[in-house]
Design an enzyme around this catalytic site. Sequence first.
Site, PDB file in Angstrom:
ATOM      1  N   GLU A   1      45.972  36.730  40.707  1.00 50.30           N
ATOM      2  CA  GLU A   1      47.068  37.697  40.889  1.00 50.30           C
ATOM      3  C   GLU A   1      46.699  38.943  40.103  1.00 50.30           C
ATOM      4  O   GLU A   1      46.889  38.994  38.884  1.00 50.30           O
ATOM      5  CB  GLU A   1      48.382  37.125  40.335  1.00 50.30           C
ATOM      6  CG  GLU A   1      48.843  35.845  40.977  1.00 50.30           C
ATOM      7  CD  GLU A   1      49.357  36.044  42.384  1.00 50.30           C
ATOM      8  OE1 GLU A   1      49.442  37.201  42.854  1.00 50.30           O
ATOM      9  OE2 GLU A   1      49.662  35.026  43.027  1.00 50.30           O
TER      10      GLU A   1
ATOM     11  N   CYS B   1      53.209  44.484  38.176  1.00 52.55           N
ATOM     12  CA  CYS B   1      52.135  44.620  39.168  1.00 52.55           C
ATOM     13  C   CYS B   1      52.676  45.018  40.535  1.00 52.55           C
ATOM     14  O   CYS B   1      51.961  45.618  41.333  1.00 52.55           O
ATOM     15  CB  CYS B   1      51.304  43.350  39.254  1.00 52.55           C
ATOM     16  SG  CYS B   1      52.294  41.880  39.480  1.00 52.55           S
TER      17      CYS B   1
HETATM   18  P1  NAD Z   1      42.925  43.919  30.121  1.00 53.72           P
HETATM   19  O1  NAD Z   1      42.205  44.098  31.398  1.00 53.72           O
HETATM   20  O2  NAD Z   1      42.126  43.905  28.863  1.00 53.72           O
HETATM   21  O3  NAD Z   1      43.766  42.566  30.107  1.00 53.72           O
HETATM   22  C1  NAD Z   1      44.593  42.143  31.151  1.00 53.72           C
HETATM   23  C2  NAD Z   1      45.032  40.710  30.819  1.00 53.72           C
HETATM   24  O4  NAD Z   1      43.899  39.855  30.894  1.00 53.72           O
HETATM   25  C3  NAD Z   1      45.551  40.530  29.390  1.00 53.72           C
HETATM   26  O5  NAD Z   1      46.605  39.612  29.421  1.00 53.72           O
HETATM   27  C4  NAD Z   1      44.367  39.955  28.614  1.00 53.72           C
HETATM   28  O6  NAD Z   1      44.762  39.108  27.550  1.00 53.72           O
HETATM   29  C5  NAD Z   1      43.674  39.146  29.677  1.00 53.72           C
HETATM   30  N1  NAD Z   1      42.231  39.060  29.517  1.00 53.72           N
HETATM   31  C6  NAD Z   1      41.375  40.063  29.219  1.00 53.72           C
HETATM   32  N2  NAD Z   1      40.102  39.607  29.227  1.00 53.72           N
HETATM   33  C7  NAD Z   1      40.168  38.294  29.529  1.00 53.72           C
HETATM   34  C8  NAD Z   1      39.193  37.263  29.710  1.00 53.72           C
HETATM   35  N3  NAD Z   1      37.871  37.516  29.622  1.00 53.72           N
HETATM   36  N4  NAD Z   1      39.624  36.021  30.008  1.00 53.72           N
HETATM   37  C9  NAD Z   1      40.942  35.747  30.153  1.00 53.72           C
HETATM   38  N5  NAD Z   1      41.902  36.671  30.008  1.00 53.72           N
HETATM   39  C10 NAD Z   1      41.519  37.930  29.715  1.00 53.72           C
HETATM   40  O7  NAD Z   1      43.946  45.073  30.044  1.00 53.72           O
HETATM   41  P2  NAD Z   1      45.354  45.354  29.393  1.00 53.72           P
HETATM   42  O8  NAD Z   1      45.247  46.570  28.559  1.00 53.72           O
HETATM   43  O9  NAD Z   1      45.984  44.159  28.747  1.00 53.72           O
HETATM   44  O10 NAD Z   1      46.154  45.702  30.701  1.00 53.72           O
HETATM   45  C11 NAD Z   1      45.633  46.803  31.456  1.00 53.72           C
HETATM   46  C12 NAD Z   1      45.771  46.610  32.887  1.00 53.72           C
HETATM   47  O11 NAD Z   1      45.838  45.270  33.283  1.00 53.72           O
HETATM   48  C13 NAD Z   1      47.041  47.221  33.413  1.00 53.72           C
HETATM   49  O12 NAD Z   1      46.881  48.562  33.627  1.00 53.72           O
HETATM   50  C14 NAD Z   1      47.254  46.486  34.684  1.00 53.72           C
HETATM   51  O13 NAD Z   1      46.517  47.097  35.704  1.00 53.72           O
HETATM   52  C15 NAD Z   1      46.642  45.147  34.441  1.00 53.72           C
HETATM   53  N6  NAD Z   1      47.650  44.098  34.230  1.00 53.72           N
HETATM   54  C16 NAD Z   1      48.127  43.501  35.331  1.00 53.72           C
HETATM   55  C17 NAD Z   1      49.079  42.542  35.193  1.00 53.72           C
HETATM   56  C18 NAD Z   1      49.657  41.871  36.410  1.00 53.72           C
HETATM   57  O14 NAD Z   1      50.776  41.410  36.360  1.00 53.72           O
HETATM   58  N7  NAD Z   1      48.893  41.754  37.487  1.00 53.72           N
HETATM   59  C19 NAD Z   1      49.572  42.204  33.938  1.00 53.72           C
HETATM   60  C20 NAD Z   1      49.046  42.834  32.811  1.00 53.72           C
HETATM   61  C21 NAD Z   1      48.064  43.790  32.973  1.00 53.72           C
END
Ligand code: NAD
Length: 475
Positions: A249, A283
């Site tokens: 997702e 999202c």
């Molecule tokens: P990010 O890409 O660093 O992290 C997104 C999520 O993934 C976080 O919960 C983080 O803990 C997790 N994550 C990161 N690297 C991981 C890995 N290697 N293995 C497992 N989990 C991992 O970015 P962020 O600053 O937390 O969020 C930025 C962007 O992420 C937002 O702009 C948005 O586009 C997206 N996002 C989407 C959703 C959603 O509901 N689809 C939720 C949160 C963030």
Amino acid sequence: MYTDLQLHIDGEWLNGSNRRTEEVINPANGKALANLPHATKADLDRALSSAEKGLAVWRAMTPYDRAKIMRKAADLVRERAEKIATIMTLEQGKVFPEARMETMTTADIFDWFAEEGRRAYGRIVPGRMKNTRQLVIQEPVGVAAAFTPWNFPALTPARKIAAALAAGCAIIVKASEETPGSCVELVRCLVDAGLPKGVCNLVFGVPAEVSEHLIGSDVVRKISFTGSVPVGKHLAGLAAKGMKRATMELGGHSPVVVFADADPEKTADTIAAFKYRNAGQVCISPTRFYVQEGVYDRFLKRFTEYAKNIKLGDGLEKGTTMGPLANPRRLDAMEAIVNDSKARGGKIVTGGKRHGNQGYFFEPTVITDLPDDSKLMTEEPFGPIAPIVTFKTFDEVVERANSLPFGLAAYAFTSSTQTATMIGDAIQSGMVGVNSIMISTPETPFGGIKDSGYGHEGGIEGLEAYTNKKFISQA
Ligand code: NAD
């Protein structure tokens, strides 16, 4: 007021002694709420072997008995809703009424999946020969590993845990380290409802390290991730290496199409409220607004009024209608978007800057006159910024709406039944709300296409994601 942050492994609550910890911050004031323990490699291995044992116990129980525990957990979530919602607002920032609603929906998800697990039907396919039976049955996929983000700290883990448990799977959840308390409380409800040990383990740590360890283990047969597109693609690659089932997702960039025959004021009220929910960190948040020329001015005026009337503040204060952004990364992202928008000729109609000097508040923002290839029109803002532009014809807006590599959610407003049908068919998206924003419920499939991911949560599809089909030919 906050909670005791612990890991839950093999039926035990584990604290930070001898473990690395990290601070959890209240985004409304930037102050530390508590320290969160990180699981060691040994903790993760213990969670894996515990889940394996938990799976054996849980899959041997009947769906009827599993449902009783899940429904009890749902009741406990409702009983504890005030406490859970307070924790959620403290760690995530969303206003208390939204946190409460998320908590109640979390309970509904457990109820719905408890019952759906009892309807994991198979089928009998007529045989080619006499006295034979061809049976198709559904079995639990095995141990699942779930990774959940910070924007819906209870609901997202609930979607994964409830579907896994309903299917007879055990699960290891790594919830967000930035908003861990809501999921700790959710797991507490499951444990207090009588979930056997090992069936649901909760861990935290450095996300990349934990996910690599869990996905790399032979014990794990199913991955579910909610988060950003780049991380999702990386985890999908790890899952593919081990030939593991995966549900992804990921992000979106939802187009909103407002046709000239829609009521512009009513539409603006509905969609603006939805845009600024959780400060736009959703999202399926409405993201690009295409408004047909005849109603553009009226729509923009009303939408802007809505944005200006939002009361920013601490989500626990009565009367607040939008809280802070969840972390400082989002503030930087909003500033970068506004700078790019200005450079690309965009007009800031309202908002456009940080609010106050403590916490991570950003003003509800409306921007017009942006070209389609600007940052805001092409990259997921995940924040309270709305670009509103015009369009002329149906074909033109469909082409522009479908032009990005995302396909999670889309919205359209029209009073014509024919246009409603045509736009529902024409938009490339996993979910389309036509004169509706109700695209996420426990009983309906939630999921994207293209870069927004694959697989579904919710609905019968959400349960199937945690089952294997087995064909038995019986002569
Ligand atoms: P990010 O890409 O660093 O992290 C997104 C999520 O993934 C976080 O919960 C983080 O803990 C997790 N994550 C990161 N690297 C991981 C890995 N290697 N293995 C497992 N989990 C991992 O970015 P962020 O600053 O937390 O969020 C930025 C962007 O992420 C937002 O702009 C948005 O586009 C997206 N996002 C989407 C959703 C959603 O509901 N689809 C939720 C949160 C963030």
